[in-house]
Write a protein that holds these residues in place. Structure first.
Motif, PDB file in Angstrom:
ATOM      1  N   GLY A 286       0.761  -1.235   0.000  1.00 60.70           N
ATOM      2  CA  GLY A 286       0.000   0.000   0.000  1.00 60.70           C
ATOM      3  C   GLY A 286       0.793   1.285   0.000  1.00 60.70           C
ATOM      4  O   GLY A 286       0.251   2.349  -0.349  1.00 60.70           O
ATOM      5  N   TRP A 334       3.093   6.670   4.582  1.00 56.82           N
ATOM      6  CA  TRP A 334       1.833   5.916   4.727  1.00 56.82           C
ATOM      7  C   TRP A 334       0.634   6.855   4.578  1.00 56.82           C
ATOM      8  O   TRP A 334      -0.329   6.531   3.872  1.00 56.82           O
ATOM      9  N   ARG A 338      -2.273   7.099   1.430  1.00 55.59           N
ATOM     10  CA  ARG A 338      -3.739   7.063   1.580  1.00 55.59           C
ATOM     11  C   ARG A 338      -4.401   8.038   0.618  1.00 55.59           C
ATOM     12  O   ARG A 338      -5.549   7.820   0.196  1.00 55.59           O
ATOM     13  N   GLU A 341      -1.702   6.493  -3.659  1.00 52.11           N
ATOM     14  CA  GLU A 341      -1.771   5.114  -4.129  1.00 52.11           C
ATOM     15  C   GLU A 341      -3.150   4.499  -3.948  1.00 52.11           C
ATOM     16  O   GLU A 341      -3.613   3.729  -4.796  1.00 52.11           O
ATOM     17  N   ALA A 342      -3.805   4.829  -2.851  1.00 52.28           N
ATOM     18  CA  ALA A 342      -5.127   4.280  -2.591  1.00 52.28           C
ATOM     19  C   ALA A 342      -6.164   4.757  -3.605  1.00 52.28           C
ATOM     20  O   ALA A 342      -7.256   4.180  -3.699  1.00 52.28           O
ATOM     21  N   ARG A 343      -5.843   5.801  -4.370  1.00 50.28           N
ATOM     22  CA  ARG A 343      -6.775   6.359  -5.358  1.00 50.28           C
ATOM     23  C   ARG A 343      -6.449   5.895  -6.778  1.00 50.28           C
ATOM     24  O   ARG A 343      -6.995   6.427  -7.737  1.00 50.28           O
TER      25      ARG A 343
END
Length: 359
Positions: A286, A334, A338, A341-343
């Motif tokens: 992640g 991290w 969020r 990368e999480a998008r």
């Protein structure tokens, strides 16, 4: 493999934090300090191992797409959405931190006055618009300098062109006619190091095809007892340590090949998970890309705030500062992941919708 992504990203970040904050090596009688100096020298090797992991997964993706019906449009949308969702914010964040360090703090680190080999030039010259544009189209260390202080992004440019080179070569071979994308190979003339790095990346491709071939044959059952992890791990460790003893023209591909053998052993034997590895794997999946993309400007900014024109002598204070800087960078990356990368999936859908409208 996800856990290894975290370990490798952290190794790169540690090496850079150490070089930015601590004086160059000199002989000491402290074994702990000597060990940390030695460990800080594995940043480049970690990038080479990243190439192997990348080569494996991209080859797996390309091979699957070729079997189901190749589309350059779909492939590039997936690759660019994965890269740009991190790259654009990383360049913006790095440029902002560099500008503050240079023009508000007057950081000796950013002026190249601390004489560290990882940042020994005036960063201001790298903040030119042409460098920003070149970084956005993956030409850093090929035609332009990295933007600001973020030198480690050279490997991201290399990765992008490997994403183009490999399917172009594979399609040309499978279809028995040259792909137009082979024109991108001309970049190797401008940047021989780009071509040399492709050898290490292709070790990941070799790993994928070897695994696929073995799992379709009766050899797997026999090889499971013949390739113990201890054996391949020792061979890899020997090559890794040998590479630290000097600069050799073949160390990178040899390291990549030995690492591929370790990964092949893991894939064939599927050993039990080490306790706690899931957390490393979660971070690797992640946020390891984000950590790699933003750690250097973060750490250079920390150096601007925490040290003057002289890096620290090795000792408890210096080691503590390096550990704190590394931990903070991991935590910030991290949070950054969020929002980036999480998008990736969202950006990918947006790209596809825009392409449909354009058609």
């Amino acid at each position: 493999m996800d856990a290894l992504r975290f370990v490798l990203a952290a190794a790169v970040a540690f090496g850079h934090a150490w070089a930015l904050l601590v004086e160059d090596y000199r002989a000491t009688g402290n074994p702990a300090v000597n060990t940390l100096y030695f460990a800080a020298g594995f940043a480049h090797a970690s990038v080479i191992l990243f190439f192997v992991l990348s080569g494996y997964w991209i080859t797996r993706s390309v091979a699957g797409r070729v079997r189901s019906g190749w589309s350059w449009r779909g492939y590039l949308v997936d690759r660019l959405s994965r890269l740009m969702v991190v790259l654009v914010p990383a360049l913006a964040l790095g440029g902002m931190l560099d500008a503050v360090a240079l023009y508000l703090i007057g950081s000796p680190t950013h002026l190249g006055e601390t004489n560290t080999f990882v940042l020994n030039t005036d960063v201001g010259a790298n903040l030119a618009p042409e460098n920003l544009l070149g970084n956005l189209v993956f030409l850093q260390e090929i035609f332009v300098r990295p933007y600001g202080s973020n030198g480690p992004l050279w490997s991201l440019a290399y990765e992008f062109w490997y994403y183009i080179w490999f399917p172009a070569l594979l399609l040309s071979w499978r279809l028995r006619r040259p792909s137009l994308a082979l024109v991108a190979l001309l970049l190797a003339v401008q940047a021989p190091a780009l071509a040399f790095g492709f050898l290490s990346w292709l070790c990941g491709s070799l790993l994928y095809f070897t695994e696929a071939r073995l799992t379709r044959s009766s050899l797997v059952a026999r090889l499971r007892g013949k390739l113990p992890l201890a054996t391949t791990g020792l061979a890899f460790g020997a090559v890794l340590l040998w590479g630290r003893t000097g600069s050799f023209s073949i160390e990178d591909p040899l390291l990549a090949l030995s690492f591929s053998l370790v990964l092949l052993t893991l894939l064939l034997t599927n050993p039990p998970l080490v306790p706690g590895i899931q957390r490393c794997a979660a971070y690797g999946a992640g946020a390891s890309f984000s950590l790699y993309a933003i750690h250097f400007p973060l750490m250079a900014f920390a150096a601007a705030l925490l040290i003057g024109g002289q890096r620290m002598a090795p000792g408890v204070a210096a080691i503590s500062l390096v550990a704190l800087t590394l931990a903070a960078s991991i935590a910030i990356a991290w949070l950054f992941a969020r929002a980036t990368e999480a998008r990736t999936a969202t950006l990918r859908r947006t790209f596809r919708r825009l392409l449909r409208r354009a058609r």
